[in-house]
Design a protein around this motif. Structure first.
Motif, PDB file in Angstrom:
ATOM      1  N   SER A   1      71.511  -9.488  42.214  1.00 41.49           N
ATOM      2  CA  SER A   1      71.989  -9.951  40.914  1.00 41.49           C
ATOM      3  C   SER A   1      71.580  -8.985  39.818  1.00 41.49           C
ATOM      4  CB  SER A   1      71.417 -11.340  40.612  1.00 41.49           C
ATOM      5  OG  SER A   1      71.683 -12.232  41.670  1.00 41.49           O
TER       6      SER A   1
ATOM      7  N   HIS B   1      66.892 -16.397  35.590  1.00 42.73           N
ATOM      8  CA  HIS B   1      67.616 -16.483  36.863  1.00 42.73           C
ATOM      9  C   HIS B   1      67.382 -17.822  37.561  1.00 42.73           C
ATOM     10  CE1 HIS B   1      68.099 -12.115  36.293  1.00 42.73           C
ATOM     11  NE2 HIS B   1      69.130 -12.247  37.103  1.00 42.73           N
TER      12      HIS B   1
ATOM     13  N   PRO C   1      69.962 -16.388  43.132  1.00 44.62           N
ATOM     14  CA  PRO C   1      69.909 -14.987  42.691  1.00 44.62           C
ATOM     15  C   PRO C   1      68.940 -14.152  43.530  1.00 44.62           C
ATOM     16  CG  PRO C   1      69.779 -16.477  40.812  1.00 44.62           C
ATOM     17  CD  PRO C   1      69.634 -17.321  42.036  1.00 44.62           C
TER      18      PRO C   1
END
Length: 505
Positions: free
Chosen positions: A262, A498, A202
């Motif tokens: 992201s 994440h 990410p």
């Protein structure tokens, strides 16, 4: 991925930083420093982009134990380019690059992954990109000699100056991390795109100031961007062709970073709207206001301060002495105040070495205004040593996001006068209904307006009851809405969420 890469040390978070922490002091750098310190359970590393190795790079912060192994890239250092008869650009590769440029002009970034991989596979060796005939032919095609009214030699050098840093970013070997976090778009954002493409991990983006907007301001005022003499003589706001070239490049880099991120975080609604205008997906954007450590600033202004009987006043300006902070407007505003108030002392607290020419212009303006006995340039200092003695903090920037200096002043119980930029109005007048009910903690003025700034300073200093109310409102505002501990908890959850993700396609 080969075995060597597989066994590289993996960090929790790799920060991608351009011209900030830990080599440059300022609000964004302090935010990064406090964020790292606030999460000792995570390991951080960073890739730091600086202008040139010729400039002395010293740490401006004591690095936390969990921030290690940072890597530095010098954006404008020359690259040794060696020609080789064995390395060239194939016809198919050059055709793909042509197609990539044509698509980018239409806002289509679908070939970015392929371009990154080709640069990293050395299918675009720098020797051929800068000296090869096929690359030359492509450059002439981009120039469009049948249509262009600009000098080709000027176009040629503008292309080199804009693209060399990009070509330098694309093949960079990045630290292995579970999450990549860039604190701007631009060149750091481009590294983030490379990280996302090559690792599948990410990419998070946090924008304090909007990078594209700030570059537009710089480029529109810059002398280093070539403009024809007849263009320089026009009294209008039109940009030259090569200024437009630079701005377009930063717009495209910004759009790339937005698309590959992201998630996107910013400080206030105004920033969010600017990001959307520059092409960011609204569904990706979340507003997370800054926060400060209450322990460092709360109660610095004594509760028993005698507002009513005060006859001597101190004014503070906290910030780098650079054009974007518009120190000259501040100096002219102080002249207005000094005419009305005799017992006045003014401190300009911030680095003076970042733009020495501008600093000298400010020093000369102080002399011209006969303010030498009133104004002191302190250089970089510990602001908490000065805050207890200040009666008002002033900010005259032409561009800001959510300046820490206002939150620090509010927390210390010191009213602020600020230009109407970024979230300054929210910080001084309140963002929500509950926030606004606390009352103003300062006065918002027009940008680049010494008269309104000077009058606002006078109003605060000569109205003891108003100043006392603003002091109390500022303290309550920060205690309720801008605590650093809340910010750190929010980002810790973001990182952990994440880090737990599988590799992204």
């Amino acid at each position: 991925m080969n075995k060597t890469k597989e066994t590289r040390k993996e960090y929790d978070v790799c920060l991608l930083l351009e011209g900030t922490y830990p080599f440059v002091a300022g609000g964004v750098s302090t935010w990064i420093h406090n964020l790292i310190k606030g999460m000792p359970e995570l390991t951080f590393t960073a890739v730091c982009i600086l202008a040139s190795s010729k400039e002395k790079a010293e740490y401006k912060y004591e690095l936390p134990d969990n921030f290690v192994d940072l890597k530095v890239i010098y954006l404008h250092d020359p690259i040794e380019i060696k020609r080789s008869i064995f390395k060239g650009i194939s016809n198919s590769s050059i055709q793909k690059m042509r197609e990539f440029h044509h698509r980018m002009d239409r806002g289509d970034i679908s070939m970015m992954k392929e371009m990154v991989e080709m640069f990293r596979d050395d299918k675009f060796p720098l020797s051929e990109l800068f000296h090869g005939k096929k690359a030359w032919d492509m450059l002439v095609d981009q120039y469009k000699p049948q249509e262009s009214k600009e000098s080709f030699i000027d176009y040629f050098w503008t292309f080199r100056f804009t693209h060399l840093p990009i070509f330098k970013m694309l093949p960079q070997e990045l630290p292995k991390a579970r999450v990549y976090h860039t604190i701007s778009t631009g060149y750091a954002g481009l590294l983030g795109v490379v990280a996302r493409v090559m690792t599948g991990r990410p990419l998070l983006l946090t924008e304090h100031g909007i990078y594209v907007k700030e570059r537009k301001i710089e480029i529109s005022q810059a002398e280093w961007v070539y403009r024809k003499e007849d263009e320089r003589m026009r009294i209008d706001s039109k940009l030259g062709a090569f200024q437009t070239f630079w701005i377009r490049m930063f717009e495209q880099l910004g759009k790339l970073c937005y698309d590959y991120s992201s998630a996107i975080y910013t400080l206030y609604e105004g920033n969010r709207q600017l990001e959307i205008q520059e092409g960011a997906d609204p569904d990706k954007i979340r507003i997370i206001p800054n926060g400060i450590s209450l322990d460092n600033f709360l109660g610095l202004k004594a509760k028993g301060h005698d507002y009513m009987g005060q006859t001597e006043f101190a004014v503070g300006f906290v910030g780098r002495v650079v054009p974007i902070k518009d120190v000259k407007t501040f100096l002219r505003a102080i002249k207005i105040v000094a005419i009305k108030l005799e017992n006045l002392k003014v401190y300009i607290m911030g680095p003076t070495e970042e733009d020495e020419e501008y600093y000298e212009e400010c020093v000369n303006l102080v002399k011209l205004l006969h303010l030498e006995d009133i104004i002191e340039f302190t250089g970089k200092v510990k602001v908490t040593d000065y805050l207890p003695d200040l009666d008002v903090i002033v900010l005259t920037s032409i561009s800001e996001a959510q300046p820490l200096v206002i939150m620090e002043a509010n927390c210390a119980g010191i009213p602020a006068v600020s230009s109407d930029v970024g979230s300054c109005r929210e910080l001084l007048e309140g963002r929500t209904v509950a926030d606004q009910a606390l009352g103003p903690s300062g006065i918002v003025t027009k940008v680049a307006d010494p008269k309104s700034t000077g009058e606002a300073i006078l109003k605060v200093l000569t109205s003891p009851i108003l100043r006392q109310k603003m002091s109390q409102a500022g303290i309550e505002r920060v205690k309720t809405f801008y605590k650093e501990s809340d910010l750190n908890k929010t980002y810790l959850k973001i990182y952990k969420d994440h880090m737990a993700m599988d590799d992204l396609e």
